[in-house]
Design an enzyme around this catalytic site. Structure first.
Site, mmCIF file in Angstrom:
data_model
loop_
_atom_site.group_PDB
_atom_site.id
_atom_site.type_symbol
_atom_site.label_atom_id
_atom_site.label_comp_id
_atom_site.label_asym_id
_atom_site.label_seq_id
_atom_site.Cartn_x
_atom_site.Cartn_y
_atom_site.Cartn_z
ATOM 1 N N GLN A 70 0.825 -1.208 0.000
ATOM 2 C CA GLN A 70 0.000 0.000 0.000
ATOM 3 C C GLN A 70 0.858 1.257 0.000
ATOM 4 O OE1 GLN A 70 -2.431 1.494 3.420
ATOM 5 N NE2 GLN A 70 -4.113 1.003 2.047
ATOM 6 N N CYS A 100 -7.685 5.790 4.995
ATOM 7 C CA CYS A 100 -7.177 5.928 6.359
ATOM 8 C C CYS A 100 -7.484 7.324 6.897
ATOM 9 C CB CYS A 100 -5.668 5.689 6.342
ATOM 10 S SG CYS A 100 -4.946 5.792 7.962
ATOM 11 N N ARG A 225 -9.009 -5.499 12.550
ATOM 12 C CA ARG A 225 -8.826 -5.604 13.998
ATOM 13 C C ARG A 225 -9.161 -6.983 14.551
ATOM 14 N NH1 ARG A 225 -12.467 -0.660 15.140
ATOM 15 N NH2 ARG A 225 -13.354 -1.564 13.249
#
Ligand SMILES: Cc1cc2nc3c(=O)[nH]c(=O)nc-3n(C[C@H](O)[C@H](O)[C@H](O)COP(=O)(O)O)c2cc1C
Length: 338
Positions: A70, A100, A225
């Site tokens: 990325q 983000c 997560r």
């Protein structure tokens, strides 16, 4: 799931997470069943490429293909250069971060802040797809804020630029991580584009992964997560997708072994000083909810050497009364032994 010439072995992708999805974690998740893992983001600022951190992030030795890296930034030329640099370093797919919300990224109008400027989005995507001959993918949020959800427009821009897969986190930039991810916008995007769509946000169980795929018709799911301290989630979802049945949760013994292997991989990758420090958060995630883990974590965070950290981890696991038993996960993801 197809990304350019790469056929993934399943529909399960590890989300890019700065400070988490380093090479040891990506390799572990792939071993545990993930079809692909996106690297931590590499800055498009070439001044940083010589830094140890960026060199480490751009290293893919021993990684299973496809290797997706990325990049983040807001300047089309710099982003094109970054794509070329990473392709030269072994990236097989370039992923662009427009998802983000971190201040550090958004303050320079990069990450999800870019979604506000659709013209610039187009310029960046065009510059990158023209710069490299490997597939380019894009990661976005649903929009800038709840009044400005422009994911469908961004998907059209992406399709015109030749983007080969689009990951969407079901929150806006303004939502940060608050509230629940929504999947309606992801479903709308999927219905409006030919690009493979990857649904992301709050996927924590095999059942939820299936619901999200059924609801959105997305081609794959991306998990962040929920994989922290729980890399076997990919094995569990993969099994559920293939058989419709649930695998039993891992035994405490297996968690111990996976964690010890993970620690060795971190020490090898980062060296003792950084390895011990980076390992602390992983140890905390793996042991969260286990009996006595709060006290253990407090002590473990003071330890400075690999030897001490390994010994403390081994002692903690051996002393668990439920060593050898299986775990179950409650709604709020606290782990309890059964
Ligand atoms: C610690 C952390 C670091 C992250 N770093 C990045 C990043 O570098 N690039 C990016 O596109 N998203 C990043 N994200 C967002 C995740 O890729 C993902 O979109 C988000 O966590 C929602 O998915 P989840 O609910 O499965 O965690 C990060 C998330 C976390 C928790």
């Amino acid at each position: 799931m197809q990304i350019g010439p790469y056929t993934l072995k399943n529909k399960l992708i590890v989300a890019p997470m700065a400070g988490v999805t380093d090479r040891p974690f990506r390799q572990l998740c792939k071993r545990m069943g993930a079809g692909m893992a996106v690297s931590e983001m590499v800055s498009s600022n070439s001044l940083l490429w010589g830094s140890e951190k960026t060199r480490r992030r751009a290293s893919h030795e021993g990684e299973v293909a496809p290797i997706s890296v990325q990049i983040a930034g807001a300047d089309p030329q710099m982003m094109a250069d970054a794509a070329r640099y990473n392709a030269d370093q072994g990236a097989q797919i370039i992923d662009i971060n427009m998802g983000c919300p971190a201040k550090k990224i958004c303050n320079v109008m990069a990450g999800s802040a870019l979604l506000k400027n659709e013209m610039l989005v187009g310029k960046i995507l065009d510059a990158i797809t023209h710069a490299v001959d490997i597939p380019v993918t894009l990661k976005i949020r649903t929009g800038w804020d709840t009044q400005h959800k422009n994911a469908v427009t961004v998907a059209r821009i992406a399709e015109n630029a030749g983007i080969q897969a689009l990951a969407i986190h079901g929150r806006t930039r303004a939502c940060a991580y608050r509230g629940d991810a929504e999947y309606d916008t992801i479903a709308e995007v999927k219905a409006s584009t030919k690009i493979p769509v990857i649904a992301n946000g709050d996927i924590t169980t095999p059942e939820k992964a299936k619901q999200v795929i059924e609801y959105t018709h997305a081609d794959a799911v991306m998990i962040g997560r929920a994989a922290q301290g729980r890399p076997w989630i990919f094995r569990e979802i993969d099994y559920y997708f293939r058989t419709g049945k649930s695998l039993p949760p891992p035994e405490v013994t297996e968690i111990h072994h996976v964690l010890i292997d993970h620690l060795h991989a971190l020490y090898n990758f980062y060296g003792e000083y950084s390895g011990v420090r980076i390992a602390r958060k992983h140890i905390s995630w793996y042991t969260k909810g286990l009996i006595g883990s709060a006290t253990f974590r407090h002590t473990m965070n003071q330890l400075q050497t690999t030897e001490e950290q390994l010994a403390a981890t081994n002692t903690f696991f051996y002393q668990l009364a439920n060593y050898g038993q299986r775990l179950t996960y409650t709604e709020d993801e606290v782990v309890i032994a059964i």
